[in-house]
Every structure is written in structure tokens, then in C-alpha cells.
Write a protein that holds these residues in place. Structure first.
Motif, PDB file in Angstrom:
ATOM      1  N   PRO A  57     -42.191 -63.359 -68.255  1.00 30.48           N
ATOM      2  CA  PRO A  57     -42.341 -64.210 -67.217  1.00 30.48           C
ATOM      3  C   PRO A  57     -41.737 -65.582 -67.838  1.00 30.48           C
ATOM      4  N   GLY A  58     -41.974 -65.900 -69.206  1.00 30.05           N
ATOM      5  CA  GLY A  58     -41.402 -67.037 -69.671  1.00 30.05           C
ATOM      6  C   GLY A  58     -40.017 -67.087 -69.911  1.00 30.05           C
ATOM      7  N   LEU A  59     -39.215 -66.004 -69.943  1.00 34.76           N
ATOM      8  CA  LEU A  59     -37.909 -66.097 -70.504  1.00 34.76           C
ATOM      9  C   LEU A  59     -36.963 -66.919 -69.349  1.00 34.76           C
ATOM     10  N   PRO A  60     -37.258 -66.590 -67.992  1.00 40.11           N
ATOM     11  CA  PRO A  60     -36.436 -67.508 -67.114  1.00 40.11           C
ATOM     12  C   PRO A  60     -36.673 -69.071 -67.326  1.00 40.11           C
ATOM     13  N   VAL A  61     -38.028 -69.421 -67.647  1.00 40.69           N
ATOM     14  CA  VAL A  61     -38.204 -70.776 -68.049  1.00 40.69           C
ATOM     15  C   VAL A  61     -37.615 -71.462 -69.072  1.00 40.69           C
ATOM     16  N   LEU A  62     -37.560 -70.632 -70.387  1.00 41.11           N
ATOM     17  CA  LEU A  62     -36.470 -70.973 -71.351  1.00 41.11           C
ATOM     18  C   LEU A  62     -35.106 -71.231 -70.917  1.00 41.11           C
ATOM     19  N   ALA A  63     -34.559 -70.190 -70.096  1.00 41.02           N
ATOM     20  CA  ALA A  63     -33.134 -70.488 -69.849  1.00 41.02           C
ATOM     21  C   ALA A  63     -32.873 -71.523 -69.094  1.00 41.02           C
ATOM     22  N   ARG A  64     -33.970 -71.784 -68.115  1.00 41.91           N
ATOM     23  CA  ARG A  64     -33.845 -72.865 -67.198  1.00 41.91           C
ATOM     24  C   ARG A  64     -33.858 -74.329 -67.847  1.00 41.91           C
ATOM     25  N   GLU A  65     -34.642 -74.474 -69.027  1.00 45.14           N
ATOM     26  CA  GLU A  65     -34.813 -75.556 -69.589  1.00 45.14           C
ATOM     27  C   GLU A  65     -33.570 -75.935 -70.690  1.00 45.14           C
ATOM     28  N   LEU A  66     -33.263 -74.720 -71.116  1.00 40.58           N
ATOM     29  CA  LEU A  66     -31.952 -74.868 -72.071  1.00 40.58           C
ATOM     30  C   LEU A  66     -30.906 -75.206 -71.061  1.00 40.58           C
ATOM     31  N   LEU A 142     -47.423 -86.879 -68.797  1.00 40.45           N
ATOM     32  CA  LEU A 142     -48.095 -85.698 -69.121  1.00 40.45           C
ATOM     33  C   LEU A 142     -47.273 -84.461 -69.102  1.00 40.45           C
ATOM     34  N   PRO A 143     -47.306 -83.446 -69.762  1.00 39.29           N
ATOM     35  CA  PRO A 143     -46.444 -82.245 -69.862  1.00 39.29           C
ATOM     36  C   PRO A 143     -46.650 -81.599 -68.332  1.00 39.29           C
ATOM     37  N   ARG A 144     -45.295 -81.128 -67.786  1.00 33.82           N
ATOM     38  CA  ARG A 144     -45.269 -80.114 -66.729  1.00 33.82           C
ATOM     39  C   ARG A 144     -45.908 -78.785 -67.010  1.00 33.82           C
ATOM     40  N   PRO A 145     -46.608 -78.089 -65.908  1.00 32.00           N
ATOM     41  CA  PRO A 145     -46.913 -76.795 -66.271  1.00 32.00           C
ATOM     42  C   PRO A 145     -45.787 -76.112 -65.841  1.00 32.00           C
ATOM     43  N   LEU A 146     -45.136 -75.227 -66.423  1.00 35.87           N
ATOM     44  CA  LEU A 146     -43.912 -74.451 -66.314  1.00 35.87           C
ATOM     45  C   LEU A 146     -44.145 -72.987 -66.000  1.00 35.87           C
ATOM     46  N   CYS A 147     -44.851 -72.472 -66.301  1.00 37.05           N
ATOM     47  CA  CYS A 147     -45.491 -70.951 -66.043  1.00 37.05           C
ATOM     48  C   CYS A 147     -46.751 -70.496 -66.429  1.00 37.05           C
ATOM     49  N   PHE A 148     -47.445 -69.969 -65.492  1.00 42.44           N
ATOM     50  CA  PHE A 148     -48.652 -69.470 -65.663  1.00 42.44           C
ATOM     51  C   PHE A 148     -48.913 -68.084 -65.586  1.00 42.44           C
ATOM     52  N   PHE A 149     -49.520 -67.498 -66.453  1.00 42.98           N
ATOM     53  CA  PHE A 149     -49.665 -65.821 -66.318  1.00 42.98           C
ATOM     54  C   PHE A 149     -51.131 -65.564 -66.918  1.00 42.98           C
ATOM     55  N   GLU A 150     -51.715 -64.667 -66.013  1.00 38.04           N
ATOM     56  CA  GLU A 150     -53.113 -64.221 -66.481  1.00 38.04           C
ATOM     57  C   GLU A 150     -52.793 -62.680 -66.623  1.00 38.04           C
ATOM     58  N   GLY A 151     -53.480 -62.407 -68.110  1.00 44.08           N
ATOM     59  CA  GLY A 151     -52.844 -61.039 -68.397  1.00 44.08           C
ATOM     60  C   GLY A 151     -54.666 -60.364 -68.436  1.00 44.08           C
ATOM     61  N   ASP A 152     -54.572 -59.223 -69.279  1.00 44.11           N
ATOM     62  CA  ASP A 152     -55.831 -58.608 -69.349  1.00 44.11           C
ATOM     63  C   ASP A 152     -56.740 -59.252 -70.336  1.00 44.11           C
ATOM     64  N   PHE A 156     -51.735 -67.341 -70.239  1.00 44.79           N
ATOM     65  CA  PHE A 156     -50.710 -68.212 -70.827  1.00 44.79           C
ATOM     66  C   PHE A 156     -50.299 -69.390 -69.780  1.00 44.79           C
ATOM     67  N   LEU A 157     -50.291 -70.515 -70.334  1.00 44.70           N
ATOM     68  CA  LEU A 157     -49.682 -71.524 -69.625  1.00 44.70           C
ATOM     69  C   LEU A 157     -48.510 -72.172 -70.390  1.00 44.70           C
ATOM     70  N   MET A 158     -47.378 -72.100 -69.909  1.00 43.97           N
ATOM     71  CA  MET A 158     -46.378 -72.609 -70.734  1.00 43.97           C
ATOM     72  C   MET A 158     -46.216 -74.350 -70.273  1.00 43.97           C
ATOM     73  N   VAL A 159     -45.915 -75.074 -71.209  1.00 42.89           N
ATOM     74  CA  VAL A 159     -45.751 -76.597 -70.737  1.00 42.89           C
ATOM     75  C   VAL A 159     -44.513 -77.106 -71.651  1.00 42.89           C
ATOM     76  N   ASP A 160     -44.209 -78.500 -71.110  1.00 40.29           N
ATOM     77  CA  ASP A 160     -43.414 -79.141 -72.175  1.00 40.29           C
ATOM     78  C   ASP A 160     -44.418 -79.396 -73.305  1.00 40.29           C
ATOM     79  N   TRP A 161     -43.191 -79.315 -74.438  1.00 39.56           N
ATOM     80  CA  TRP A 161     -43.701 -79.604 -75.796  1.00 39.56           C
ATOM     81  C   TRP A 161     -43.026 -81.017 -76.427  1.00 39.56           C
ATOM     82  N   PHE A 162     -43.915 -81.698 -76.871  1.00 37.64           N
ATOM     83  CA  PHE A 162     -43.558 -83.076 -77.183  1.00 37.64           C
ATOM     84  C   PHE A 162     -43.204 -83.104 -78.777  1.00 37.64           C
ATOM     85  N   SER A 163     -41.934 -82.701 -78.960  1.00 33.35           N
ATOM     86  CA  SER A 163     -41.388 -82.645 -80.349  1.00 33.35           C
ATOM     87  C   SER A 163     -41.433 -83.939 -81.030  1.00 33.35           C
ATOM     88  N   GLY A 164     -41.572 -83.933 -82.131  1.00 40.89           N
ATOM     89  CA  GLY A 164     -41.922 -85.043 -83.100  1.00 40.89           C
ATOM     90  C   GLY A 164     -43.078 -85.958 -82.882  1.00 40.89           C
TER      91      GLY A 164
END
Length: 370
Positions: A57-66, A142-152, A156-164
Motif C-alpha cells: 500500500p505504500g508504493l503508490p504513495v511513494l510514486a505520488r510524492e515523487l 504538521l505532517p500529513r497522514p499519507l497511508c494507514f494500514f493495519e496488519g496482524d 503502519f502510518l506513512m507521513v511526511d518526513w522532515f528531512s534536515g
């Protein structure tokens, strides 16, 4: 670890961040439990689960942000390499950064990984809070919540990363230190620079405060690394990387002028107290920062709220009310809050309360003169 089992897709590398640089993940650590994980999830399970999430589920988010960064479409198939970097281990999460590279460039996002019941519940609340605040208060950054996934076993919650941007903590010698793992190591700060970091931290919390309902970001802690800072270009910047909850104090009614005033007093006192709280080197004994930190917090709150028209309209007399409150009245604000006394840091903060209120009175008197 490399790419998917089929051999198709980006190459995936797993590393662990440290003050001396990235440490390649040693397969011998596969069966080693993560630090502080209640279910004894291992490093092998952590990286395997993170990899599956990022390639699923995170791969489309990475492609979108790229694509957003490059200003043109970037297909998922163009992503050539991904670096999964375990950043730290906390009471609730085991955060990681995800660096994805394609011919058009590189993007880095963050992933909060919850490995136990308390973390799972907190991550769901955080997703809701970040969704609301990143939408309603974009100026708070604040960081945007980009992808949330509940596993067993892993959520996981994918968010913006503040580089630097990096954590900053009180050191055992009394100074505040920036933990620059990307270059420079541990960087001791002068008081004026540290003061500006804390002023900006208080400003973020004030921007997010809702004077209608008393809703505020809570809980947060410096010791947890919730605030990060950057000195890039000689300019101090501060960001809040999480919002674990957003609601009014449970003991405060949400309607009427008196309730709104009481809610703000609660926000002001608990924020200024918590702003001075840290742990030595981030993990040691509790530390209560000097009055310069309190002055920075007071400035950040009052200056920010003074610039908000909605706040001036809903609570027009608050600045004078804050300055006129007695120590007994401030103590009554805490006495009415059972959540505060249930906090693990409550005893330490109460032991510093008298000194804090004396410092607060002196600082507010100075603000009144200006």
C-alpha cells in the motif's frame, strides 16, 4: 534484504540510524526483539513487515510524492531503490524513514510502526488528529497522514518526513543539544538558539489550540522526540512530528465563556510546564529546564494567539486574565484535572510547580510592561 521475492521491483536495503551514520542491518539480529516492544517483535519481523507495507500500500504513495516533487508523473515501476532506515524505538512506536529513488529524483517519507496494543490504539488516534490538523491548520506545518494500514501484528502510518530536522534534548551538563545524525553528530546550542526552538514549539501548539472547544494537542513530550529542529542556512526552524491526540481536557465543559477561559488556562499551564520537561540526553533522569525556556514558551503562546482574530473575539480578555491569576488559582487549574495526576510525570512536575509559578509571575509581569 533486497527486492521482492519475484525479483521484480525496487531493490530494498535495511539500515539502522545512529549518531555515527547508518549501520547495515545484520541478518544475525533477525531474532533479536525490538527495544521496548511488549510482544517481543523481532528486528527480522519489523523489517520484513515494513518492507511488505512499503512495497504494497505504500508504493503508490511513494510514486505520488515523487511525481509531486518532480512535477511530472512517476510510475511505480520507475522506483529503482528503497532504503528502510530504523530511526529509533519509543514507548508506542518504532519509527522508520523510507527513501525512494527513481531517475527523476529521491523522496523521503516517514513511517510510524506500532507493535503492541497501546501503539495500535495510539496510531489510529494519531491518524485522525493529523488528518484534521494538517487540513485545518496548515500553517502549523504538521505532517500529513499519507497511508494507514493495519496488519496482524504491525500497524503502519506513512507521513511526511522532515528531512534536515533532528531531535533536541537537554544534556547532562545543562545545555540543549541538537541530535544531528545526518551530519555533525551532537551539536550543543547556545541559549538564544535553544530559546528560539522552544518559542517556535510553543507557537505550533498555540496555532493548533481551538478556543471554541479547548481542544489541544496532547499528550506530547520532548523526551519522546516529538519536536524536531533545523539550523539549515543559519535559520532556526521547529516542527512537531506527531499529534497523538486532539481534544479538550476531560474535566472542562466545552460551552460558555467560563468554560472556554478555564480550558485556556489549563492549556497555558500544562503547556508551559511540559515545555520545560525533558530527560537528560533524551533517556536519562527527568530534567526541568531553566526560566529562559519558560519565557520562550510564554512568548510563543501569547504572541501567536494575539495574532489570531478568532482567539481575540472568543476570549478577548485572556492576556489580562493570565497575568492576574494567583498561584492558588493556577494550582486549582491542575487540581481539577484527574488526567494530569494520572500522568507518569505528574509527581515530578508538581515538585517543580511552586518555582514554575514564581517564574511565570515574573515573566508575565515583564510581558505586561512591554
Amino acid at each position: 534484504m533486497t527486492g521482492p521475492a519475484s525479483g521484480i521491483g525496487p531493490a530494498v536495503t535495511c539500515v539502522v540510524a545512529s549518531a555515527s551514520g547508518d549501520i547495515p542491518f545484520d541478518p544475525a539480529l533477525r531474532e533479536t526483539p525490538l527495544e521496548g516492544c511488549p510482544l517481543c517483535t523481532t528486528y527480522g519481523e519489523y523489517f520484513a513487515g515494513l518492507r511488505d507495507f512499503v512495497l504494497g500500500p505504500g508504493l503508490p504513495v511513494l510514486a505520488r510524492e515523487l511525481s509531486r516533487q518532480a512535477g511530472k508523473p512517476v510510475p511505480e515501476a520507475d522506483i529503482q531503490a528503497i532504503v528502510l532506515r530504523a530511526q529509533k524505538h519509543g514507548a508506542l512506536y518504532h519509527p522508520a524513514s523510507v527513501e525512494a529513488t527513481c531517475p527523476a529524483g529521491t523522496v523521503t517519507l516517514g513511517v510510524n510502526v506500532a507493535t503492541g496494543p497501546h501503539g495500535w490504539a495510539a496510531l489510529a488516534r494519531e491518524r485522525q488528529a493529523l488528518d484534521r490538523l494538517s487540513r485545518d491548520v496548515p500553517q502549523a506545518g504538521l505532517p500529513r497522514p499519507l497511508c494507514f494500514f493495519e496488519g496482524d501484528r504491525l500497524d503502519f502510518l506513512m507521513v511526511d518526513w522532515f528531512s534536515g530536522f533532528h531531535e533536541f534534548h537537554a544534556a547532562k551538563d545543562g545545555r540543549v543539544v541538537l541530535w544531528n545524525y545526518e551530519g555533525g553528530g551532537l551539536v550543543p546550542l547556545d541559549v538564544s538558539t535553544a530559546r528560539e526552538m522552544y518559542r517556535r514549539a510553543a507557537r505550533i501548539l498555540a496555532l493548533c489550540y481551538d478556543p471554541h472547544t479547548g481542544s489541544r494537542i496532547w499528550p506530547w513530550r520532548h523526551a519522546a522526540g516529538d519536536f524536531v529542529a533545523s539550523l539549515a542556512g543559519g535559520r532556526v526552524q521547529t516542527r512537531l512530528i506527531t499529534a497523538r491526540g486532539y481534544a479538550p481536557p476531560s474535566d472542562v465543559a466545552q460551552d460558555g465563556p467560563e468554560a472556554r477561559t478555564r480550558a485556556f488556562m489549563h492549556f497555558f499551564l500544562t503547556t508551559t510546564l511540559a515545555m520545560r520537561l525533558d530527560r537528560a540526553d533524551g533517556v536519562g533522569e527527568s530534567v526541568f529546564l531553566p526560566p529562559w525556556c519558560l519565557e520562550a514558551a510564554v512568548s510563543g503562546i501569547l504572541e501567536t494567539l494575539a495574532g489570531r482574530q478568532m482567539f481575540r473575539e472568543i476570549l478577548p480578555g485572556i492576556p489580562d486574565a493570565v497575568r492576574g491569576l494567583s498561584p492558588q488559582a493556577w494550582r486549582a487549574v491542575l487540581a481539577a484535572d484527574p488526567e494530569f495526576f494520572a500522568d507518569p510525570d505528574a509527581a515530578f512536575l508538581l515538585s517543580r510547580l511552586d518555582g514554575h509559578l514564581a517564574d511565570l509571575a515574573a515573566i508575565l509581569c515583564g510581558h505586561a510592561r512591554h
